[in-house]
Motif scaffolding. Sequence first.
Motif, mmCIF file in Angstrom:
data_model
loop_
_atom_site.group_PDB
_atom_site.id
_atom_site.type_symbol
_atom_site.label_atom_id
_atom_site.label_comp_id
_atom_site.label_asym_id
_atom_site.label_seq_id
_atom_site.Cartn_x
_atom_site.Cartn_y
_atom_site.Cartn_z
ATOM 1 N N CYS A 102 0.618 -1.277 -0.030
ATOM 2 C CA CYS A 102 0.074 0.036 -0.141
ATOM 3 C C CYS A 102 0.965 1.148 0.259
ATOM 4 O O CYS A 102 1.976 1.244 0.727
ATOM 5 C CB CYS A 102 -0.918 0.088 1.340
ATOM 6 S SG CYS A 102 -2.128 -0.984 1.262
ATOM 7 N N THR A 103 0.488 2.135 -0.780
ATOM 8 C CA THR A 103 1.150 3.544 -0.895
ATOM 9 C C THR A 103 0.296 4.661 -0.451
ATOM 10 O O THR A 103 -0.932 4.295 -0.102
ATOM 11 C CB THR A 103 1.644 3.797 -2.187
ATOM 12 O OG1 THR A 103 0.733 4.010 -3.049
ATOM 13 C CG2 THR A 103 2.487 2.838 -2.668
ATOM 14 N N ARG A 105 -1.042 6.771 -2.012
ATOM 15 C CA ARG A 105 -2.072 6.943 -3.018
ATOM 16 C C ARG A 105 -3.208 5.859 -2.955
ATOM 17 O O ARG A 105 -4.289 6.045 -3.591
ATOM 18 C CB ARG A 105 -1.622 6.841 -4.629
ATOM 19 C CG ARG A 105 -0.322 8.028 -4.718
ATOM 20 C CD ARG A 105 0.196 7.924 -6.164
ATOM 21 N NE ARG A 105 0.947 6.764 -6.253
ATOM 22 C CZ ARG A 105 1.591 6.230 -7.178
ATOM 23 N NH1 ARG A 105 1.570 6.980 -8.409
ATOM 24 N NH2 ARG A 105 2.428 5.366 -7.170
ATOM 25 N N CYS A 134 -4.055 -4.409 -1.498
ATOM 26 C CA CYS A 134 -2.871 -3.907 -1.277
ATOM 27 C C CYS A 134 -2.374 -4.256 0.355
ATOM 28 O O CYS A 134 -3.223 -4.634 1.015
ATOM 29 C CB CYS A 134 -2.454 -2.467 -1.408
ATOM 30 S SG CYS A 134 -3.296 -1.518 -0.264
ATOM 31 N N THR A 196 3.457 8.503 7.745
ATOM 32 C CA THR A 196 4.106 7.749 6.552
ATOM 33 C C THR A 196 3.978 6.481 6.718
ATOM 34 O O THR A 196 3.883 5.956 7.869
ATOM 35 C CB THR A 196 5.593 8.421 6.181
ATOM 36 O OG1 THR A 196 6.323 8.044 7.563
ATOM 37 C CG2 THR A 196 5.829 9.712 5.761
ATOM 38 N N ASN A 199 7.919 1.875 3.325
ATOM 39 C CA ASN A 199 8.339 1.914 1.991
ATOM 40 C C ASN A 199 7.644 2.725 1.254
ATOM 41 O O ASN A 199 7.596 2.583 0.005
ATOM 42 C CB ASN A 199 8.056 0.433 1.248
ATOM 43 C CG ASN A 199 8.617 -0.646 2.376
ATOM 44 O OD1 ASN A 199 9.895 -0.929 2.294
ATOM 45 N ND2 ASN A 199 7.520 -1.622 2.759
ATOM 46 N N ASP A 200 7.129 3.896 1.714
ATOM 47 C CA ASP A 200 6.740 5.021 0.985
ATOM 48 C C ASP A 200 6.865 6.305 1.699
ATOM 49 O O ASP A 200 6.373 6.470 2.954
ATOM 50 C CB ASP A 200 5.269 4.813 0.625
ATOM 51 C CG ASP A 200 4.844 6.126 -0.201
ATOM 52 O OD1 ASP A 200 5.474 6.924 -0.470
ATOM 53 O OD2 ASP A 200 3.580 5.973 -0.558
ATOM 54 N N SER A 201 7.742 7.101 1.291
ATOM 55 C CA SER A 201 8.210 8.514 2.037
ATOM 56 C C SER A 201 7.221 9.377 1.821
ATOM 57 O O SER A 201 7.312 10.576 2.354
ATOM 58 C CB SER A 201 9.592 8.751 1.496
ATOM 59 O OG SER A 201 9.387 9.060 0.203
ATOM 60 N N THR A 202 5.994 9.140 1.198
ATOM 61 C CA THR A 202 5.130 10.300 1.121
ATOM 62 C C THR A 202 4.426 10.828 2.469
ATOM 63 O O THR A 202 3.855 9.866 2.989
ATOM 64 C CB THR A 202 4.059 9.953 0.141
ATOM 65 O OG1 THR A 202 4.599 9.455 -1.360
ATOM 66 C CG2 THR A 202 2.912 10.997 -0.169
#
Length: 237
Positions: A102-103, A105, A134, A196, A199-202
């Motif tokens: 999962c991100t 988004r 995800c 955050t 595995n996703d820095s957004t």
Amino acid sequence: MNISRHRTALLAVAATALTLSLTACQSDGGTTSKSSAAPAATVASATSAARAAGGEATSASEATGSAASAHATGSKDSANSTGATGSTAATGRQASASAPLCTARDVAVTAATQDGPPYTHIVLTAKNTSSHPCRLTGFPHIQLLESHKQDVPAVAKSKPATPVVLTAGAPAYALVKVSDGGVDEDNEPVSAFSVTLENDSTVITVTAPGSGGIAADPAKALTGYWTPELRNGADDF
């Protein structure tokens, strides 16, 4: 066992018929037609008996063969059915394992208070808003205050035993402790904070619950792992 007895009966009838025929051939010319007819009738009777016995033996053999065939077919069907079920389960596991991470988004993260005052805990909900499944791994990386850049530590005992796979529209939860609820704590008001995913820095900006936000003490804060349900008691900290 029944087939063996039928075969024995056949042999006995055939032997009797052969003996009567030989006796008739060896009789002199003075034997009457009535006497000659007797062996023929006996042979006909023996032949009928043999056919009847043979028919029963054949029926028994066919019945046995049919039962064996049915058993074999059933075993095959059962094996195929078991194999299909196992294959379906294996496919499901592979699909879960192959789901992408999962991100930011893919999910929408919201916060709500847990229990009543003093509001020491909040619940984060991450809902899969995408159209595909995800995997949500680890725990939310939270920074409550701009003046405190360290992530809130995670509590290991809240880690789920299996990966959290979110189908489209499914939620996951994380319990977060923001303070001890003491009046003399070094609390600061928080109206929004950052999250955050692993595995996703957004950076995901989450609005704090309540009209006035929450009071947070970064030194006391803790977070649980993402889980498919909020396990009251198991995640108490």
